[in-house]
Design an enzyme around this catalytic site. Sequence first.
Site, PDB file in Angstrom:
ATOM      1  N   ASP A 233       0.860  -1.006  -0.141  1.00  0.00           N
ATOM      2  CA  ASP A 233       0.341  -0.132   0.089  1.00  0.00           C
ATOM      3  C   ASP A 233       1.001   1.400  -0.217  1.00  0.00           C
ATOM      4  OD1 ASP A 233      -2.104  -1.412  -0.223  1.00  0.00           O
ATOM      5  OD2 ASP A 233      -2.231  -1.699   1.870  1.00  0.00           O
ATOM      6  N   ASP A 286      -6.800  -4.388  -5.144  1.00  0.00           N
ATOM      7  CA  ASP A 286      -7.903  -4.469  -4.471  1.00  0.00           C
ATOM      8  C   ASP A 286      -9.152  -2.937  -4.282  1.00  0.00           C
ATOM      9  OD1 ASP A 286      -9.409  -5.123  -1.987  1.00  0.00           O
ATOM     10  OD2 ASP A 286      -7.962  -4.404  -0.391  1.00  0.00           O
ATOM     11  N   LYS A 288     -12.622  -3.257  -5.008  1.00  0.00           N
ATOM     12  CA  LYS A 288     -13.440  -3.282  -4.029  1.00  0.00           C
ATOM     13  C   LYS A 288     -14.654  -2.258  -4.665  1.00  0.00           C
ATOM     14  CE  LYS A 288     -11.849  -3.779   0.090  1.00  0.00           C
ATOM     15  NZ  LYS A 288     -10.826  -3.791   0.521  1.00  0.00           N
ATOM     16  N   PHE A 289     -14.804  -3.063  -6.042  1.00  0.00           N
ATOM     17  CA  PHE A 289     -16.136  -2.492  -7.160  1.00  0.00           C
ATOM     18  C   PHE A 289     -17.747  -2.364  -6.507  1.00  0.00           C
ATOM     19  CE2 PHE A 289     -13.032  -3.319 -10.030  1.00  0.00           C
ATOM     20  CZ  PHE A 289     -12.947  -2.819 -10.819  1.00  0.00           C
ATOM     21  N   ILE A 292     -23.123   1.015  -9.466  1.00  0.00           N
ATOM     22  CA  ILE A 292     -24.018  -0.134 -11.037  1.00  0.00           C
ATOM     23  C   ILE A 292     -23.277  -0.369 -11.812  1.00  0.00           C
ATOM     24  CG2 ILE A 292     -26.247   1.945 -10.274  1.00  0.00           C
ATOM     25  CD1 ILE A 292     -25.940   3.199 -12.750  1.00  0.00           C
ATOM     26  N   GLY A 293     -23.666  -0.859 -12.875  1.00  0.00           N
ATOM     27  CA  GLY A 293     -23.094  -1.892 -13.784  1.00  0.00           C
ATOM     28  C   GLY A 293     -22.402  -0.904 -14.694  1.00  0.00           C
TER      29      GLY A 293
HETATM   30  P1  BMP Z   1      -2.525  -4.190   6.850  1.00  0.00           P
HETATM   31  O1  BMP Z   1      -2.397  -5.805   6.620  1.00  0.00           O
HETATM   32  O2  BMP Z   1      -1.300  -2.616   5.891  1.00  0.00           O
HETATM   33  O3  BMP Z   1      -3.417  -3.448   7.644  1.00  0.00           O
HETATM   34  O4  BMP Z   1      -3.248  -3.931   5.166  1.00  0.00           O
HETATM   35  C1  BMP Z   1      -4.267  -4.709   4.750  1.00  0.00           C
HETATM   36  C2  BMP Z   1      -4.827  -4.162   3.653  1.00  0.00           C
HETATM   37  O5  BMP Z   1      -5.979  -5.287   3.141  1.00  0.00           O
HETATM   38  C3  BMP Z   1      -5.273  -3.138   3.237  1.00  0.00           C
HETATM   39  O6  BMP Z   1      -4.563  -2.663   2.067  1.00  0.00           O
HETATM   40  C4  BMP Z   1      -6.484  -2.400   3.142  1.00  0.00           C
HETATM   41  O7  BMP Z   1      -7.328  -2.443   2.177  1.00  0.00           O
HETATM   42  C5  BMP Z   1      -6.863  -4.733   2.936  1.00  0.00           C
HETATM   43  N1  BMP Z   1      -8.365  -5.220   3.014  1.00  0.00           N
HETATM   44  C6  BMP Z   1      -7.930  -4.765   5.135  1.00  0.00           C
HETATM   45  O8  BMP Z   1      -7.800  -4.503   6.170  1.00  0.00           O
HETATM   46  N2  BMP Z   1      -9.398  -5.438   5.590  1.00  0.00           N
HETATM   47  C7  BMP Z   1     -10.114  -6.595   5.036  1.00  0.00           C
HETATM   48  O9  BMP Z   1     -11.602  -6.704   5.170  1.00  0.00           O
HETATM   49  C8  BMP Z   1     -10.371  -6.004   3.667  1.00  0.00           C
HETATM   50  C9  BMP Z   1      -9.248  -5.447   2.752  1.00  0.00           C
HETATM   51  O10 BMP Z   1      -8.825  -5.418   1.939  1.00  0.00           O
END
Ligand code: BMP
Length: 452
Positions: A233, A286, A288-289, A292-293
Amino acid sequence: MDSRQHYILQRIIELNCFKEGKFTLKNGSESNYYINLRNLIREPEVIKVICELIYDKINFLSWKDFVICGLPYAGIPYAQGYSIIYNTPSVFLRKEQKKHGMNNMIDGLEGLDKKKVLLIDDVITSGSSNQESLVHFEKEKLEVIGTIVIMDRRIENTGLIENVNSLFKLEDLLQYNSYRKANLLQETQLLSSKTEESRKSYGERVGLSNNKMFNFLLNLMEEKKSNLAVSLDYTSLKQIYKVLSVIGEHIVIVKLHMDIIEDFDMDLCSQIVKLSKDLKFVIFEDRKFSEIGSIFQKQYQGGMYRISEWANLVNFHLISGDSNIQLFDKIYNPEDQAGLLVAQMSNKGNLFSKDYTNQVIEIGKRYPSVCGFISQKKIAGNEFLYLTPGIGISKEGDNLDQQYKSPQQALIIDGTDIIIVGRNITQSKSIIKSTLLYKELGWNSYLLSLRK
Ligand code: BMP
């Protein structure tokens, strides 16, 4: 403690340099612990990491302009290693005076323009050998600015020896040892509290779904002996490329959030795709869409990121229903792309309910493009993959909403398939060492979870 320190303590124990029992020390006193670091020098990587830690310590202390000298014999390999890696002149202290020639005690002094010397030793118990050596440097008019020892096991600091700095104290080793024992115990307890039947291996699950990405990832995990996904990230794509070139061979998935990138560049993205093919990992956006279509389609294929051109995996929140995944099913490339559905989240206060999770699973079963779920545990059959974020050895959160669980918990008890580790790797002092640590923890936990 950073992952390099963790690694050294681990090797000290694994190479039998530390024992518990009743021992008499060199100075005659009794001790419950025995420490002899000699076995460490067998491993060049250990010497290298110790030299890195010495370097950090020296920088922290702002010591400059010195020659380095290992106290005979145990300190010598580290002083020489340091001298080579950090281009620092070294001198050599003898244990016994030379009986011929110049009768030197210290070699390498001729023509030396430095007046300060830094000593390196492996273990300090009473400090007597350190004390004994000082006279030789005094004689040569060299000022000893300090000593760095790997392990300080002095019961009390008598103040006799000045400027001794250590990489580790005995307490660090004892603490690490109990942490390690507790971890082993936790694994054993987790195993014995495991009630469901043991899991099928990744290899045995190949073919349970027609989804090609599902099968590809199962085979890849077996091949690489890794179930590690890393969440990079960072806000710089250049940084991501750099890190992936180093850790790519150890991971199966890199997870990205392209919308936090500040130096986005499609060419660099193509280079990351090339790297993913060379080093064999899968790119997961990641995003996460949940739109609406028609908007989803633009977000996936258009805009400046053109996600569909480089991402192998994308994920969906189904809060808006199944229209996005329905459309994805028609436009994705089944050869090397697939979808994941967010069925549970790791953070505090999320609104996921059991009922919602079950609905996500049911929708997942209807679409061939779905290869698995983002979840906190195994929530359905073996024909799906389960990817779990929120992974860390320490259960401490991030002071916001994130909650962590250990790889052992996720893989042994919760039956997940792939651990997703973010800041516990990216914010550690050595990204490669912590990647290897989580890879090992993840794979060992998976192997343990296979036991009947
Ligand atoms: P970290 O291990 O630094 O806390 O990062 C977690 C990563 O996983 C982040 O990119 C976050 O968007 C993603 N994430 C999460 O932490 N929990 C979820 O339930 C779903 C995720 O996508």
